[in-house]
Design a protein around this motif. Structure first.
Motif, PDB file in Angstrom:
ATOM      1  N   ASP A  32       0.783  -1.181  -0.006  1.00  0.00           N
ATOM      2  CA  ASP A  32      -0.070   0.254  -0.141  1.00  0.00           C
ATOM      3  C   ASP A  32       0.864   1.202  -0.071  1.00  0.00           C
ATOM      4  N   LEU A  33       2.233   1.212  -0.183  1.00  0.00           N
ATOM      5  CA  LEU A  33       2.875   2.400  -0.155  1.00  0.00           C
ATOM      6  C   LEU A  33       3.145   2.653  -1.808  1.00  0.00           C
ATOM      7  N   GLN A  34       2.426   3.690  -2.188  1.00  0.00           N
ATOM      8  CA  GLN A  34       2.542   3.922  -3.715  1.00  0.00           C
ATOM      9  C   GLN A  34       2.506   5.355  -3.784  1.00  0.00           C
ATOM     10  N   GLY A  35       3.546   5.766  -4.662  1.00  0.00           N
ATOM     11  CA  GLY A  35       3.759   7.272  -4.915  1.00  0.00           C
ATOM     12  C   GLY A  35       5.085   7.701  -5.291  1.00  0.00           C
ATOM     13  N   VAL A  36       5.191   9.071  -4.999  1.00  0.00           N
ATOM     14  CA  VAL A  36       6.731   9.632  -5.511  1.00  0.00           C
ATOM     15  C   VAL A  36       7.048  10.469  -4.406  1.00  0.00           C
ATOM     16  N   PHE A  37       8.405  10.058  -4.111  1.00  0.00           N
ATOM     17  CA  PHE A  37       9.059  10.807  -3.152  1.00  0.00           C
ATOM     18  C   PHE A  37      10.067  11.770  -3.764  1.00  0.00           C
ATOM     19  N   TYR A  38       9.511  13.221  -3.618  1.00  0.00           N
ATOM     20  CA  TYR A  38      10.418  14.202  -4.182  1.00  0.00           C
ATOM     21  C   TYR A  38      11.147  14.708  -3.355  1.00  0.00           C
ATOM     22  N   ARG A  39      12.700  15.058  -3.873  1.00  0.00           N
ATOM     23  CA  ARG A  39      13.765  15.304  -3.047  1.00  0.00           C
ATOM     24  C   ARG A  39      14.503  16.506  -4.013  1.00  0.00           C
ATOM     25  N   ASN A  40      15.126  17.450  -3.084  1.00  0.00           N
ATOM     26  CA  ASN A  40      15.961  18.509  -3.768  1.00  0.00           C
ATOM     27  C   ASN A  40      17.101  18.683  -2.916  1.00  0.00           C
TER      28      ASN A  40
END
Length: 495
Positions: free
Chosen positions: A67-75
């Protein structure tokens, strides 16, 4: 918005910030010293920067939650060297945005430089042209904030778009899938080129609060955006002796800023960082409280002089506001620059996380220590600006001599107990965020997701913990075959 026009035309005074034309002081000696140190110390790899775009599929060890679905955005800053010269400060590097796609038990990664005006012009010239936060460069005169925008601190998904954020300029939109740069975001014509901080606060309903500082003009600009990214309100507030303010915190009724005691004094051929002079022996740390309903100054409190970068959360407690903040003894900005020449200094040694209580009736401040050497606090997204009980912190393993952040900790702010995991020697841990399950019933009903650098294998690793059991260690680790630049901040966008 006459204050804005004054700021852009005359009040800030680029000369006052050390941003006028002259000789370039980025130098080859810093470059040489860093690379000599890098040959001996693999942990410096994360500060070496990237040569260009990165992409690849990670190898997953353990099992990613279904159930961990998505995008981890980093900068974070990713280019520190150009034309044989190297910047003097970690905060100077050009923004390198990263995207971790998580789903179906798989993880993929992409990293790309933000093609700001600065990045494009300097790449073409094969040398640094514009002033940076901690390195004086005067080969070319900046016309406004966005001429020297590094877009290197945070990556914010908002209203179907994604924005790279920096301390002193506009948000820069990047493509949510490819990370290709789309251009400067202007929230309204009156706010063109105004500073839009890298630490916006997202309310549980998706709305955003943010600010920008105008050093030299003593003006604080405030923003309120809708969940779809439209500007709802803005205001400018005068704050005496305003200087570098990196972050703030939002409670149910207030916006709260801590103003460190710096004097801003212009120098000759000096950077903005070098023009900030610590005045902790003369002035306190000030807590400036803005009322959300009016966007006007409500009250100012005084605390012992310290420097501040990051907050956790804030909430109302009767006639008081309580907030979590990481405090550093004295000025640590110079120490944060030394890594550029290969010196890993213990700049977290003097840090501690405290809970501050602001009592509006008495004007008094109370502090309670929550945790020792630490940084990068975060809370669950559903409790931002409301009563919370769990605080994520990065920390330092017991007995560590160099104070590199290598532990993750979930601290109970009521009991003071911490659920902790240490990665051990050779690791450097980046910011971790709480990702709630759909319909989460508590702050720990979900996952703790972050990134860590494994210098022994020269690999960057995405880590996933069960939020209710950090001490058990990561339930999944997704390893890249390469090292990506160390990031400052980011956000998880569920699928």
């Amino acid at each position: 918005m006459s204050d804005r026009r004054q700021f852009l035309s005359r009040s800030i005074g680029l000369a006052a910030l050390g941003l006028t034309s002259g000789a370039a002081l980025a130098d080859a000696d810093t470059y040489r010293r860093f690379h000599q140190a890098l040959a001996r110390e693999p942990r410096l790899t994360a500060f070496a920067g990237a040569a260009g775009e990165l992409s690849g599929d990670a190898v997953v060890h353990g099992r990613m939650p279904a159930d961990l679905q998505g995008v981890f955005y980093r900068n974070g800053p990713g280019r520190f060297e150009l034309g044989g010269e190297r910047y003097h400060h970690w905060f100077d590097g050009d923004g390198f945005v990263q995207r971790w796609q998580i789903g179906g038990g798989k993880v993929s990664h992409r990293g790309r430089f933000v093609a700001t005006q600065k990045f494009v012009e300097e790449s073409a010239a094969d040398q640094f042209l514009y002033p940076a936060f901690g390195t004086y460069i005067g080969r070319k005169q900046p016309k406004n904030n966005d001429t020297m925008n590094a877009a290197n601190t945070n990556l914010l998904p908002l209203g179907g778009r994604v924005y790279a954020l920096w301390e002193g300029g506009s948000a820069v939109e990047v493509d949510a899938q490819t990370l290709e740069t789309r251009g400067i975001k202007t929230w309204s014509p009156e706010l063109k080129s105004m500073p839009f901080s890298a630490h916006p606060k997202v309310d549980p309903d998706g709305g955003v609060w943010n600010f920008g500082t105008m050093p030299g003009a003593n003006l604080l600009v405030l923003y309120q955006l809708s969940a779809t990214g439209e500007l709802k309100r803005s205001a400018v507030v005068k704050v005496p002796q305003l200087n570098m303010v990196h972050d703030f915190v939002v409670s149910g009724r207030h916006l709260i800023f801590l103003i460190p005691p710096y004097d801003l004094e212009a120098g000759v051929d000096t950077s903005y960082r070098e023009n900030l002079h610590w005045a902790g022996d003369k002035r306190p740390l000030r807590a400036v409280v803005i009322a959300k309903d009016t966007l006007e100054l409500r009250q100012v409190f005084e605390l012992p002089a310290r420097s501040v970068f990051h907050f956790g959360n804030a909430f109302e407690d009767g006639a008081c506001t309580r907030l979590d903040v990481v405090m550093h003894d004295g000025d640590i900005l110079p120490e944060l620059g030394l890594v550029m020449r290969g010196e890993l200094r213990p700049f977290h040694a003097s840090a501690s996380t405290v809970q501050v209580t602001l009592d509006y009736a008495s004007g008094q401040v109370r502090e309670a220590r929550l945790f020792g050497a630490s940084e990068f606090p975060r809370v669950a997204p559903q409790v931002v600006s409301a009563r919370h009980r769990k605080l994520v912190l990065l920390g330092v393993a017991s007995g560590s001599k160099d104070y590199i952040l290598n532990t993750v900790n979930l601290v109970d702010i009521d009991s003071g107990k911490a659920d902790s995991y240490s990665f051990g020697a050779g690791w450097q841990v980046e910011e971790h965020v709480l990702v709630p399950r759909r319909g989460a019933r508590s702050e720990t009903d979900g996952y703790l997701v972050g990134v860590a650098q494994d210098s022994r294998r020269a690999q960057t690793v995405l880590t996933v913990f069960d939020a209710h059991n950090i001490k058990a260690g990561p339930r999944a680790m997704a390893r890249l075959s390469y090292t990506s630049p160390l990031c400052f901040h980011g956000n998880f966008l569920p699928a």
